[in-house]
Design an enzyme around this catalytic site. Structure first.
Site, PDB file in Angstrom:
ATOM      1  N   ASP A 398     -56.532 -60.447 -19.743  1.00 48.62           N
ATOM      2  CA  ASP A 398     -55.304 -59.983 -20.399  1.00 48.62           C
ATOM      3  C   ASP A 398     -54.188 -61.026 -20.272  1.00 48.62           C
ATOM      4  O   ASP A 398     -54.216 -61.866 -19.375  1.00 48.62           O
ATOM      5  CB  ASP A 398     -54.860 -58.673 -19.707  1.00 48.62           C
ATOM      6  CG  ASP A 398     -54.075 -57.767 -20.642  1.00 48.62           C
ATOM      7  OD1 ASP A 398     -53.763 -58.197 -21.763  1.00 48.62           O
ATOM      8  OD2 ASP A 398     -53.784 -56.630 -20.232  1.00 48.62           O
ATOM      9  N   GLU A 455     -52.700 -59.239 -29.305  1.00 49.71           N
ATOM     10  CA  GLU A 455     -51.882 -58.022 -29.180  1.00 49.71           C
ATOM     11  C   GLU A 455     -50.470 -58.323 -29.664  1.00 49.71           C
ATOM     12  O   GLU A 455     -50.093 -59.486 -29.799  1.00 49.71           O
ATOM     13  CB  GLU A 455     -51.878 -57.522 -27.728  1.00 49.71           C
ATOM     14  CG  GLU A 455     -51.327 -58.510 -26.737  1.00 49.71           C
ATOM     15  CD  GLU A 455     -51.318 -57.989 -25.299  1.00 49.71           C
ATOM     16  OE1 GLU A 455     -52.056 -57.052 -24.984  1.00 49.71           O
ATOM     17  OE2 GLU A 455     -50.554 -58.557 -24.509  1.00 49.71           O
TER      18      GLU A 455
HETATM   19  P1  C2E Z   1     -50.464 -54.852 -21.540  1.00 48.48           P
HETATM   20  O1  C2E Z   1     -51.747 -54.601 -20.881  1.00 48.48           O
HETATM   21  O2  C2E Z   1     -50.210 -56.222 -22.036  1.00 48.48           O
HETATM   22  O3  C2E Z   1     -50.363 -53.772 -22.688  1.00 48.48           O
HETATM   23  C1  C2E Z   1     -49.861 -54.026 -23.933  1.00 48.48           C
HETATM   24  C2  C2E Z   1     -48.422 -53.653 -23.985  1.00 48.48           C
HETATM   25  O4  C2E Z   1     -47.879 -54.135 -25.192  1.00 48.48           O
HETATM   26  C3  C2E Z   1     -48.206 -52.148 -24.005  1.00 48.48           C
HETATM   27  O5  C2E Z   1     -46.984 -51.875 -23.332  1.00 48.48           O
HETATM   28  C4  C2E Z   1     -48.044 -51.883 -25.493  1.00 48.48           C
HETATM   29  O6  C2E Z   1     -47.319 -50.698 -25.759  1.00 48.48           O
HETATM   30  C5  C2E Z   1     -47.277 -53.103 -25.911  1.00 48.48           C
HETATM   31  N1  C2E Z   1     -47.457 -53.389 -27.303  1.00 48.48           N
HETATM   32  C6  C2E Z   1     -48.561 -53.205 -28.051  1.00 48.48           C
HETATM   33  N2  C2E Z   1     -48.362 -53.603 -29.323  1.00 48.48           N
HETATM   34  C7  C2E Z   1     -47.088 -54.053 -29.371  1.00 48.48           C
HETATM   35  C8  C2E Z   1     -46.272 -54.593 -30.426  1.00 48.48           C
HETATM   36  O7  C2E Z   1     -46.687 -54.729 -31.561  1.00 48.48           O
HETATM   37  N3  C2E Z   1     -45.026 -54.958 -30.101  1.00 48.48           N
HETATM   38  C9  C2E Z   1     -44.537 -54.807 -28.846  1.00 48.48           C
HETATM   39  N4  C2E Z   1     -43.284 -55.191 -28.584  1.00 48.48           N
HETATM   40  N5  C2E Z   1     -45.269 -54.307 -27.818  1.00 48.48           N
HETATM   41  C10 C2E Z   1     -46.537 -53.939 -28.101  1.00 48.48           C
HETATM   42  P2  C2E Z   1     -46.870 -50.730 -22.299  1.00 48.48           P
HETATM   43  O8  C2E Z   1     -47.687 -49.566 -22.682  1.00 48.48           O
HETATM   44  O9  C2E Z   1     -45.425 -50.530 -22.020  1.00 48.48           O
HETATM   45  O10 C2E Z   1     -47.559 -51.366 -21.037  1.00 48.48           O
HETATM   46  C11 C2E Z   1     -46.969 -52.435 -20.374  1.00 48.48           C
HETATM   47  C12 C2E Z   1     -47.882 -53.002 -19.345  1.00 48.48           C
HETATM   48  O11 C2E Z   1     -48.096 -52.060 -18.293  1.00 48.48           O
HETATM   49  C13 C2E Z   1     -49.263 -53.282 -19.873  1.00 48.48           C
HETATM   50  O12 C2E Z   1     -49.244 -54.494 -20.553  1.00 48.48           O
HETATM   51  C14 C2E Z   1     -50.063 -53.311 -18.612  1.00 48.48           C
HETATM   52  O13 C2E Z   1     -49.932 -54.561 -17.992  1.00 48.48           O
HETATM   53  C15 C2E Z   1     -49.366 -52.273 -17.769  1.00 48.48           C
HETATM   54  N6  C2E Z   1     -50.141 -51.043 -17.815  1.00 48.48           N
HETATM   55  C16 C2E Z   1     -50.128 -50.036 -18.708  1.00 48.48           C
HETATM   56  N7  C2E Z   1     -50.977 -49.064 -18.350  1.00 48.48           N
HETATM   57  C17 C2E Z   1     -51.576 -49.472 -17.210  1.00 48.48           C
HETATM   58  C18 C2E Z   1     -52.559 -48.921 -16.348  1.00 48.48           C
HETATM   59  O14 C2E Z   1     -53.098 -47.831 -16.561  1.00 48.48           O
HETATM   60  N8  C2E Z   1     -52.904 -49.649 -15.241  1.00 48.48           N
HETATM   61  C19 C2E Z   1     -52.335 -50.852 -14.982  1.00 48.48           C
HETATM   62  N9  C2E Z   1     -52.724 -51.523 -13.876  1.00 48.48           N
HETATM   63  N10 C2E Z   1     -51.430 -51.406 -15.767  1.00 48.48           N
HETATM   64  C20 C2E Z   1     -51.038 -50.719 -16.872  1.00 48.48           C
HETATM   65 CA    CA Z   2     -53.752 -54.707 -21.381  1.00 50.51          CA
HETATM   66 CA    CA Z   3     -51.484 -57.914 -22.524  1.00 52.72          CA
END
Ligand code: C2E
Ligand code: CA
Ligand code: CA
Length: 503
Positions: A398, A455
């Site tokens: 990732d 992404e």
């Molecule tokens: P990540 O793994 O890089 O997840 C992708 C993030 O990018 C997600 O944010 C998603 O909502 C966001 N995203 C997707 N498409 C777009 C887009 O077109 N534009 C923008 N601006 N953002 C987009 P989210 O859901 O806030 O998650 C943030 C981070 O939190 C994730 O980044 C991941 O590192 C962590 N995370 C989320 N769920 C889990 C989990 O269950 N376990 C762990 N360890 N980390 C998690």
């Molecule tokens: Ca991810």
């Molecule tokens: Ca990511």
């Protein structure tokens, strides 16, 4: 002892003379001589016996004294480094504070935590870890400041107490200590750079006990670790409030986990060649009864630091497998795994157990890990990932491009896919340099037989260019934001065309 032998000898002689007098009269000189020799030999034997017993007793006593001294020392001394231990340090600190209250010099405490100790321990082994601790102790100990006490509190945490906190002296001392600890440390097969961060608390700030002062230094250290590693941070009152807030949030998170408030949201993953929905990334959300939906950035770090990330992950995975039961059976799930989870040796078997209980085929699961996992926890991560891949689960790297991106390792890393960080993808439209990075990552992945996911796709122009350069899978607001399980089920039932594909 000697007196005992003497008394015995004299006694035996007396016994001999008495015998002589009696026997002389009766039998003459020869029996007397026999009697004398026997008595002397008897006295000698008894003397020797007593002497040996005495020596044995003395040795036992010496041993017991030595043991007592050792016990006494080990209650004060850290056996690995030879520095004072926590108990001894606390006694010295209380004494210094007592003397300060009686008009003596003010006291400052510098709490030192090594920055990359865990990495060294994990990658080079415990012997190297011990070398680092001993060398750290030597450097701290060799640092000669009047009225300073150095101790190891435990693990990779050390402390220096200064009985003098005039004119910024502790701050200066702290910076000098950091400089000294930043220098490379020799281990058996080379050198490592570990570095340290310091939290500083001074008695001038408030009337405190030793424990309170150490706590204040700990709060400052925690603040520095989060915001500015490798620096000296002085305790300020507001920090304590922040720490209290954090503690409250921690308690709230514990409650939320038990109450099932942490739930999976789902964001579509689209195969760019054929424009087909292939699955979802599982993203954690906290459905808070008071604050509404809380994003993962606000609670994942807390879950990691408080050791609850594993529990959270297993709950989310089980729930996601359960949700997916109602969806088309070819859809895949991608779940995020935090680096800290790799410290749990049973991780692989726990994941496989959850899948088998839910009847979810491992081939439909992908784990998303960050590069730091593979750098910080090399050996354990490799072992766990290899086990999981052998069971059919695939692994994606990732946020690729933001970390170390070690090309040397790409060949033998246990991964199947690179996920291009959304920062590059999102900026690619405006920034030519980011485009070059996106393109380079796709080419790099191709050269190593790895698939790619982009992404953060928000604009149709980006999507078509990503398609042109051969990126496999796309994810982003253009296709859909992360939504709840219920919304996902509805979305799937309605079979609405994917927005971008309709245009
Ligand atoms: P990540 O793994 O890089 O997840 C992708 C993030 O990018 C997600 O944010 C998603 O909502 C966001 N995203 C997707 N498409 C777009 C887009 O077109 N534009 C923008 N601006 N953002 C987009 P989210 O859901 O806030 O998650 C943030 C981070 O939190 C994730 O980044 C991941 O590192 C962590 N995370 C989320 N769920 C889990 C989990 O269950 N376990 C762990 N360890 N980390 C998690
Ligand atoms: Ca991810
Ligand atoms: Ca990511």
């Amino acid at each position: 002892m000697m007196i005992g032998i003497l008394v015995l000898g004299v006694g035996a002689l007396f016994f001999a003379v008495a015998g002589l007098m009696a026997s002389d009269m009766a039998h003459g000189f020869a029996p007397f001589l026999m009697y004398l020799i026997t008595s002397l030999l008897l006295a000698l034997a008894i003397g020797l016996l007593l002497f040996k017993t005495h020596m044995r007793l003395r040795r036992a006593l010496d041993r017991s004294h030595r043991k007592q001294r050792q016990l006494h020392a080990s209650a004060r001394i850290d056996s690995l480094t030879g520095l004072h231990n926590r108990a001894a340090f606390m006694r010295s600190l209380e004494k210094a504070l007592e003397s300060w209250r009686a008009g003596g010099p003010p006291v400052a405490v510098l709490l030192i935590d090594l920055d990359r100790f865990k990495i060294v321990n994990d990658t080079h082994g415990h012997a190297a870890g011990d070398d680092v601790l001993k060398e750290t102790a030597r450097r701290l100990g060799s640092f000669q400041e009047t009225n300073s006490t150095v101790a190891r509190l435990g693990g990779d945490e050390f402390v220096v107490m200064l009985e003098d906190d005039r004119g910024g002296i502790p701050g200066r001392v702290g910076r000098r200590l950091l400089e000294s600890l930043a220098a490379p440390i020799p281990i058996q097969n080379g050198f490592v750079r570990v570095g340290a961060t310091i939290g500083l608390a001074a008695s001038e700030n408030r009337a405190v006990t030793g424990e309170e002062m150490l706590h204040a230094a700990d709060v400052a250290l925690y603040d520095a670790k989060r915001n500015a590693r490798g620096t000296v941070r002085t305790f300020e009152t507001g920090m304590d409030e922040a720490m209290k807030d954090r503690r409250m949030l921690e308690t709230d998170l514990k409650r939320a986990l038990a109450a099932g408030e942490i739930v999976p949201f789902y964001q579509p993953l689209i195969a760019l060649n054929g424009d087909k929905l292939i699955g979802f990334e599982v993203l954690a959300r906290w459905q808070h009864p008071v604050h509404g939906i809380i994003p993962p950035a606000s609670f994942i770090p807390l879950a990691e630091e408080s050791g609850r990330i594993g529990e959270m992950f297993y709950t989310l995975l089980a729930r996601a497998c359960d949700d997916a039961r109602n969806w088309p059976s070819d859809l895949r799930l991608s779940v995020n795994i935090s680096p800290t989870q790799f410290a749990e040796p049973l991780m692989a078997s726990r994941i496989l157990t959850i899948l088998s209980k839910a009847g979810f085929p491992p081939a439909r699961l992908e784990l998303e890990i960050t590069e730091s996992t593979l750098v910080d926890q090399v050996s354990s991560a490799r072992l766990i990932l290899t086990t999981l891949r052998n069971a059919g689960i695939s692994v994606a790297l990732d946020d690729f491009g933001t970390g170390y991106s070690s090309l040397r390792h790409l060949n033998d890393l246990p991964v199947d896919r690179l996920k291009i960080d959304r920062a590059f993808v999102a900026n690619a439209q405006r920034n030519d340099e980011d485009w070059r990075i996106v393109r380079a990552i796709v080419q790099l992945a191709g050269a190593f037989n790895l698939a790619t996911t982009a992404e953060g796709i928000e604009a149709p122009e980006i999507l078509s260019t990503l398609r042109d350069i051969g990126c496999d899978i796309g994810q982003g607001y253009l296709f859909g934001r992360p939504i709840s399980a219920e919304q996902t089920s509805l979305w799937l039932e309605e079979r609405r065309p994917i927005r971008a594909l309709a245009s």
